[in-house]
Design an enzyme around this catalytic site. Structure first.
Site, mmCIF file in Angstrom:
data_model
loop_
_atom_site.group_PDB
_atom_site.id
_atom_site.type_symbol
_atom_site.label_atom_id
_atom_site.label_comp_id
_atom_site.label_asym_id
_atom_site.label_seq_id
_atom_site.Cartn_x
_atom_site.Cartn_y
_atom_site.Cartn_z
ATOM 1 N N SER A 255 29.999 94.550 118.958
ATOM 2 C CA SER A 255 30.955 93.713 119.681
ATOM 3 C C SER A 255 30.372 92.382 120.133
ATOM 4 C CB SER A 255 31.504 94.462 120.893
ATOM 5 O OG SER A 255 30.455 94.871 121.756
ATOM 6 N N ASP B 188 33.491 91.744 131.232
ATOM 7 C CA ASP B 188 34.309 92.937 131.436
ATOM 8 C C ASP B 188 33.511 94.199 131.748
ATOM 9 O OD1 ASP B 188 33.080 93.363 129.043
ATOM 10 O OD2 ASP B 188 34.897 93.579 127.846
ATOM 11 N N HIS C 28 30.381 93.040 128.223
ATOM 12 C CA HIS C 28 30.149 91.854 127.404
ATOM 13 C C HIS C 28 30.001 90.621 128.293
ATOM 14 C CE1 HIS C 28 32.684 94.772 125.131
ATOM 15 N NE2 HIS C 28 31.741 94.575 124.230
#
Length: 372
Positions: A34, A339, A342
């Site tokens: 991610s 969040d 990240h």
């Protein structure tokens, strides 16, 4: 807005543009999780990446687990290249002339388990690249007009292969293994990574950027779950065990990079020390214009972490009999973390500027970061 903070952000923005390094490649092929995913997981398994993700730069969700751009996006900006489209997005603009992004959120180096978020482990991503390359060359042989949308044959050898993966292997292992068992798993992870890199080399890849793992123990989610006992926290107020695992992973990854370079002298392997950049940012966040180093901008629960495992960024649900929303903070540029898992666009921009300074690259660049 504080004038000093504003000036710092302007300087950070300008650094990639005015750095003295010649950072230029005709194409970029990205492998990872991610931290580099520009829409692969959203497209591949319809994973919900809804608002407020993307709000800062794109003004809407853009497949990224971030309020805006990722490190990879800023590196593309530095090369005056468009953002790299995800391999799995079948309905995006069909433009892969400058490369392809195989990274997907949740991906691991080791083969994905049945309950994994992402089935697209590093080995699968490498296999996808091999198919992508073969299909591109087949299409170009039959229709030269497709050169407008596909990378040239030469760009596969001249392009940059950016690899940033392994965090989810270590992260996930801690939910079922002891500290010593997690550390013992690292050589197995790196052996799988080495096999994949060799396959890329056999396919003609020559220019590698291998990003090491950031300070895993400094993610608000990790602190919320594993740092309830303050004796487990290190000098950064992060979970010490996870950061030590990241450091050991990086030590062995550094050795892998050096060994690969020695074994394949035609390759140009650059080891990128993300850990040092991010840990410095967290330790000295106020000097860089940030106000919160370890709290999530988009979350629920308030300081010091603003993270609750029961509700994800953007969700609205009933907690303890009350309807609540995990919304974004009012000023994302004040936060390092987005969040709980990240980094914010502002933090990614800072990290990118430090990468492009050349100080965190091994071997260090003379001036020219373009190898062909």
């Amino acid at each position: 807005m504080d004038s000093t903070f504003f000036i710092l952000q302007i300087l950070i923005y300008l650094l990639p543009k005015v750095n003295s390094l010649n950072f230029s490649y005709p194409s970029v092929f990205i492998f990872g999780d991610s931290n580099s995913d520009t829409g692969g997981l959203a497209a591949g398994i319809a994973f919900p990446v809804g608002p407020p993700n993307g709000q800062t730069f794109f003004q809407e969700p853009a497949g990224r687990f971030c309020d805006g751009r990722l490190i990879a996006d800023f590196l593309m900006d530095a090369m005056d290249l468009p953002f790299i489209n995800p391999y799995l997005d079948s309905v995006a603009a069909p433009d892969f002339q400058n490369g392809c992004n195989f990274a997907t959120g949740g991906s691991t180096v080791l083969p994905a388990k049945a309950n994994a978020i992402s089935p697209f482990s590093f080995g699968i991503q490498v296999a996808q690249f091999i198919r992508f390359k073969a299909r591109v060359l087949e299409l170009l042989a039959n229709d030269k007009k497709l050169q407008e949308y596909l990378p040239s044959q030469d760009s596969f050898g001249q392009g940059l292969y950016m690899i940033d993966i392994g965090q989810n292997d270590i992260d996930g292992a801690y939910y079922s293994k002891s500290d010593s068992q997690v550390l013992a798993l690292i050589p197995t992870i790196l052996s799988e990574l080495q096999n994949g890199i060799k396959k890329l080399y056999e396919e003609g890849a020559r220019n590698f950027w291998i990003h090491n793992m950031g300070p895993l123990g400094c993610l608000p989610r990790i602190i919320a779950i594993f740092g309830k006992n303050t004796s487990k926290l290190d000098e950064l107020q992060c979970v010490g065990s996870h950061n030590q695992a990241a450091k050991l992973f990086n030590l062995q990854l550094h050795a892998l990079s050096a060994d690969f370079q020695a074994e394949f002298p035609e390759a140009k392997v650059i080891y990128v020390d993300i850990y040092s950049i991010k840990s410095d940012l967290i330790a000295n966040y106020s000097q860089y214009g940030f106000k919160q180093a370890l709290a999530a901008c988009c979350g629920y629960g308030g300081l010091p972490l603003n993270f609750d495992t029961r509700i994800a960024c953007g969700e609205t649900k009933v907690l303890n009999g009350t309807m609540v929303t995990a919304g974004a903070c009012s000023n994302t540029i004040e936060y390092v973390n987005w969040d709980g898992n990240h980094y914010t666009e502002a933090a990614n921009q800072h990290v990118s500027s430090q990468i492009l300074s050349g100080k965190y690259l091994d071997p260090p660049p003379n001036v020219d970061l373009h190898f062909s």
